[in-house]
Design an enzyme around this catalytic site. Structure first.
Site, PDB file in Angstrom:
ATOM      1  N   GLY A  76       3.558  -9.028   7.937  1.00 10.98           N
ATOM      2  CA  GLY A  76       3.625  -8.867   6.257  1.00 10.98           C
ATOM      3  C   GLY A  76       3.973  -7.569   5.819  1.00 10.98           C
ATOM      4  N   HIS A  77       3.729  -7.335   4.622  1.00 16.07           N
ATOM      5  CA  HIS A  77       4.131  -6.345   3.825  1.00 16.07           C
ATOM      6  C   HIS A  77       3.327  -5.086   4.090  1.00 16.07           C
ATOM      7  CE1 HIS A  77       0.713  -6.297   1.044  1.00 16.07           C
ATOM      8  NE2 HIS A  77       0.989  -7.789   1.254  1.00 16.07           N
ATOM      9  N   ASP A  78       3.916  -3.911   3.908  1.00 19.29           N
ATOM     10  CA  ASP A  78       3.275  -2.400   4.169  1.00 19.29           C
ATOM     11  C   ASP A  78       2.402  -2.305   5.744  1.00 19.29           C
ATOM     12  OD1 ASP A  78       3.286  -1.475   1.361  1.00 19.29           O
ATOM     13  OD2 ASP A  78       2.425  -3.151   1.127  1.00 19.29           O
ATOM     14  N   GLY A 108      -0.623  -8.405   5.584  1.00 16.79           N
ATOM     15  CA  GLY A 108       0.108  -7.046   5.111  1.00 16.79           C
ATOM     16  C   GLY A 108      -1.142  -5.954   5.488  1.00 16.79           C
ATOM     17  N   GLY A 109      -0.479  -4.794   5.276  1.00 21.50           N
ATOM     18  CA  GLY A 109      -1.244  -3.570   5.383  1.00 21.50           C
ATOM     19  C   GLY A 109      -2.009  -3.334   6.789  1.00 21.50           C
TER      20      GLY A 109
END
Length: 221
Positions: free
Chosen positions: A142-144, A161-162
């Site tokens: 996922g993103h980041d 994410g994250g």
């Protein structure tokens, strides 16, 4: 002219790696696999139709004209993978990235050296991936999210994410990690585990929700 490629490790993961290399070559001829380096197999023998060139310590003898990629990704070696790679004498820049053409990769993701991404993997925007990371078939990053060097993400794992994943970690097949989790260096996430809170460095967690192995009681014989 095809680029010469040497594979580190002649084990089961070499199957997937060679499949990925062959898929790349079908799309655009890129790689000529010279052979494999492995400490457990005899020089001059064949593995998967490729010659064994010698032990890992011979890697620098091929460095002048070859790029390298590792297939040494498994739970038993994950915590000492940095030592194994260091024993070759290779620099991080001697390693190349190998991405299956069917992988989905954001142009906003950033990669170091020696990253392998297999078919069906997906990497979202603002993801940072370190040296010699392996992303297995069907994984979602996922993103980041950040994956530090020499971490293995086995087939079908989902990292939301994250998330921050340390170095030399092993993320088991089919595991799921919720958003904004931190996973310490050398941690092992068991197959199918559902991680909903931070994981300490060097620990092994399993189950749903994931808990350290020490939390599970074992009946006496």
């Amino acid at each position: 002219m095809l680029q010469r490629l040497v594979i580190l490790g002649a084990g089961g993961n070499a199957y997937d790696l060679l499949d990925t290399v062959e898929a790349i070559n079908k799309t655009a001829p890129t790689w000529a696999v010279v052979g494999l380096l492995d400490d457990r197999r005899e020089v001059g023998t064949d593995y998967l139709g490729m010659p064994i060139l010698g032990p890992l310590a011979k890697a620098t003898e091929f460095a002048a004209g070859c790029s390298f990629i590792s297939s040494i990704w498994n739970e038993s070696t994950s915590r000492r993978l940095h030592e194994i790679i260091a024993s070759t004498g290779l620099r991080s820049t001697d390693f190349t990235n190998v991405f299956h053409p069917d992988a989905s990769v954001s142009r906003r993701a950033r990669f170091a050296h020696g990253v392998v991404m297999h078919h069906g993997a997906s990497v979202a925007g603002n993801v940072t991936i370190g040296d010699q990371v392996s992303i297995g078939p069907g994984c979602i990053i996922g993103h980041d999210t950040t994956l530090a060097g020499r971490t293995t993400v086995a087939a079908g794992a989902i990292i939301s994410g994250g998330v921050k994943v340390g170095s030399n970690c092993y993320i088991g097949s089919g595991s799921v990690i919720r958003q904004h989790i931190e996973i310490g260096d050398g941690a092992v996430i068991g197959m199918g585990a559902v991680v909903v809170k931070d994981v300490e460095a060097g620990s092994t967690v399993v189950g749903n929700p994931a808990r350290p192995l020490s939390c599970f009681s074992h009946p006496s014989a």
